[in-house]
Design an enzyme around this catalytic site. Structure first.
Site, PDB file in Angstrom:
ATOM      1  CD  GLU A   8      -2.701  -1.269   2.347  1.00 19.20           C
ATOM      2  OE1 GLU A   8      -2.739  -0.598   3.162  1.00 19.20           O
ATOM      3  OE2 GLU A   8      -3.385  -2.422   2.302  1.00 19.20           O
ATOM      4  CD  GLU A  41      -4.239  -7.788   1.388  1.00 23.07           C
ATOM      5  OE1 GLU A  41      -5.314  -7.263   1.896  1.00 23.07           O
ATOM      6  OE2 GLU A  41      -3.141  -7.478   1.432  1.00 23.07           O
TER       7      GLU A  41
HETATM    8  O1  9MR Z   1      -7.219  -8.409   8.222  1.00 26.69           O
HETATM    9  C1  9MR Z   1      -6.344  -7.568   8.852  1.00 26.69           C
HETATM   10  C2  9MR Z   1      -6.807  -7.090  10.253  1.00 26.69           C
HETATM   11  O2  9MR Z   1      -6.825  -8.084  10.953  1.00 26.69           O
HETATM   12  C3  9MR Z   1      -5.611  -6.179  10.967  1.00 26.69           C
HETATM   13  O3  9MR Z   1      -6.441  -5.625  12.167  1.00 26.69           O
HETATM   14  C4  9MR Z   1      -5.627  -4.985   9.968  1.00 26.69           C
HETATM   15  C5  9MR Z   1      -4.654  -3.834  10.497  1.00 26.69           C
HETATM   16  O4  9MR Z   1      -4.772  -2.701   9.678  1.00 26.69           O
HETATM   17  O5  9MR Z   1      -5.019  -5.579   8.653  1.00 26.69           O
HETATM   18  C6  9MR Z   1      -5.930  -6.254   7.947  1.00 26.69           C
HETATM   19  O6  9MR Z   1      -5.409  -6.750   6.716  1.00 26.69           O
HETATM   20  C7  9MR Z   1      -5.118  -5.818   5.812  1.00 26.69           C
HETATM   21  C8  9MR Z   1      -3.993  -6.200   4.957  1.00 26.69           C
HETATM   22  O7  9MR Z   1      -2.760  -6.502   5.879  1.00 26.69           O
HETATM   23  C9  9MR Z   1      -3.559  -5.228   3.873  1.00 26.69           C
HETATM   24  N1  9MR Z   1      -4.646  -4.859   3.134  1.00 26.69           N
HETATM   25  C10 9MR Z   1      -5.827  -4.585   3.682  1.00 26.69           C
HETATM   26  C11 9MR Z   1      -6.146  -5.773   4.817  1.00 26.69           C
HETATM   27  C12 9MR Z   1      -7.494  -5.455   5.557  1.00 26.69           C
HETATM   28  O8  9MR Z   1      -7.498  -4.202   6.004  1.00 26.69           O
END
Ligand code: 9MR
Length: 341
Positions: free
Chosen positions: A148, A256
């Site tokens: 990101e 994802e």
């Molecule tokens: O699914 C993840 C969630 O459990 C965490 O709290 C979060 C932290 O910001 O990250 C989520 O995963 C993210 C991923 O690492 C990057 N793309 C977006 C995903 C959903 O937020």
């Protein structure tokens, strides 16, 4: 005695049918597509989660355990155990592993948030890459090196890495990663970057095109595809975008995938959701440079979606009780029967 023979043969039959059971793991291997889910520690420790993952994934990624704040929570402490367990589980079940993520603007340890000079930031980046890539040498197929890095308008995000090092932090990370392990695939991962013509997609494409022209080592890009099932998919724009990466010699991961729908009336949107999932899966099977299809979890029980998009949910192919939904059966059918021309 007769009873014993009957019980033994029944047990044998169950074992045999169990072994012969064909599932997404089997068909995805046949199709040559890495297919799977983001998983949590619980998913590889308790049933029925373990069985769902084993039977259906050929690639897994950790939803949170590989992120900086978890794997390296303080300067002197590396928390390898969660990721070690996942890798061991994957090995035992013929599943490959994608590492998510070396660098991100979120989920960083306090000592990273306190870095204050360019030199400190570069040293921290190098240490992170060296430690992880040597610890997991030979065990990871793909790294999300940076996650990101763009704003919606296609400019680079002012992350802590950008602010301390400048835009060159991106190529620095790739070059260092390639030095540490020449045998893994190095990816950049992003959301809202799937449609050709959208500013963020253009930002990503132009960046990696320049990297390829200058010999900066990058092997692929991730399209996260956290989608809203009430919006139709722009299949042409996605395919055209994927194909220009193919022309650059780059792989693409659907990294994802989840497709959220309104929670108050999910039945009204289930068909549209299925359409999105199935079209994406067909694109992944048809476009030769799409190498993986990874969903962000498998069950609505645990999905990040309801917490982030109020009123939305039901985004994954297994329901809250971890039972497969019709959308899962439709995907399985595609994995099983779809012939790529
Ligand atoms: O699914 C993840 C969630 O459990 C965490 O709290 C979060 C932290 O910001 O990250 C989520 O995963 C993210 C991923 O690492 C990057 N793309 C977006 C995903 C959903 O937020």
């Amino acid at each position: 005695m007769k009873k014993l023979i009957l019980i033994t043969s029944l047990a044998m039959m169950t074992l045999l049918t169990g072994c012969a059971k064909k599932n997404a793991h089997y068909y995805a291997k046949k199709q040559g597509l890495d297919f799977g889910f983001a998983v949590t520690s619980a998913d590889i420790l308790q049933e029925p989660n373990m069985t769902i993952v084993k039977e259906n994934a050929t690639m897994v990624v950790s939803e949170n355990n590989m992120k900086n704040a978890n794997i390296h929570p303080s300067k002197k402490f590396w928390n390898w155990s969660d990721t070690d367990h996942l890798i061991e589980f994957a090995k035992q079940n013929d599943i490959s592993v994608k590492f998510h993520t070396l660098f991100w603007h979120q989920q960083n340890a306090p000592f990273i948030l306190n870095l204050s000079t360019k030199e400190e930031a570069l040293a921290a980046m190098d240490e992170h890459i060296e430690k992880i890539m040597s610890h997991y040498k030979g065990q990871i197929k793909v790294y999300d090196v940076v996650n990101e890095m763009f704003n919606e308008d296609g400019s680079l995000r002012q992350s802590l890495w950008y602010n301390l090092i400048g835009p060159e932090y991106l190529e620095h990370a790739l070059i260092k990663a390639r030095q540490c392990d020449p045998d893994v695939k190095l990816y950049f991962n992003e959301y809202n970057n799937e449609n050709l013509g959208y500013a963020k997609s253009e930002g990503m494409y132009n960046l990696v095109k320049d990297f390829k022209a200058r010999g900066i080592p990058i092997d692929g890009i991730g399209m996260q595809l956290h989608l809203d099932g009430t919006q139709p998919l722009n299949e042409d724009a996605i395919r055209a975008n994927i194909r220009r990466y193919a022309e650059l010699g780059l792989e693409v991961s659907f990294s994802e995938v989840d497709v959220r729908i309104p929670k108050d009336n999910p039945e009204a949107w289930e068909q549209a959701q299925q359409e999105v999932y199935c079209t994406l899966l067909k694109i992944a099977l048809e476009e030769p440079n799409v190498k993986s299809f990874i969903m962000w979890g498998y069950s609505d029980n645990g999905s990040w979606v309801p917490g982030t998009f109020p009123g939305y949910g039901n985004a994954l192919p297994f329901d809250f009780n971890r039972q497969p939904k019709p959308v899962w059966n439709a995907m399985l059918d595609i994995l099983k029967n779809y012939k790529v021309k």
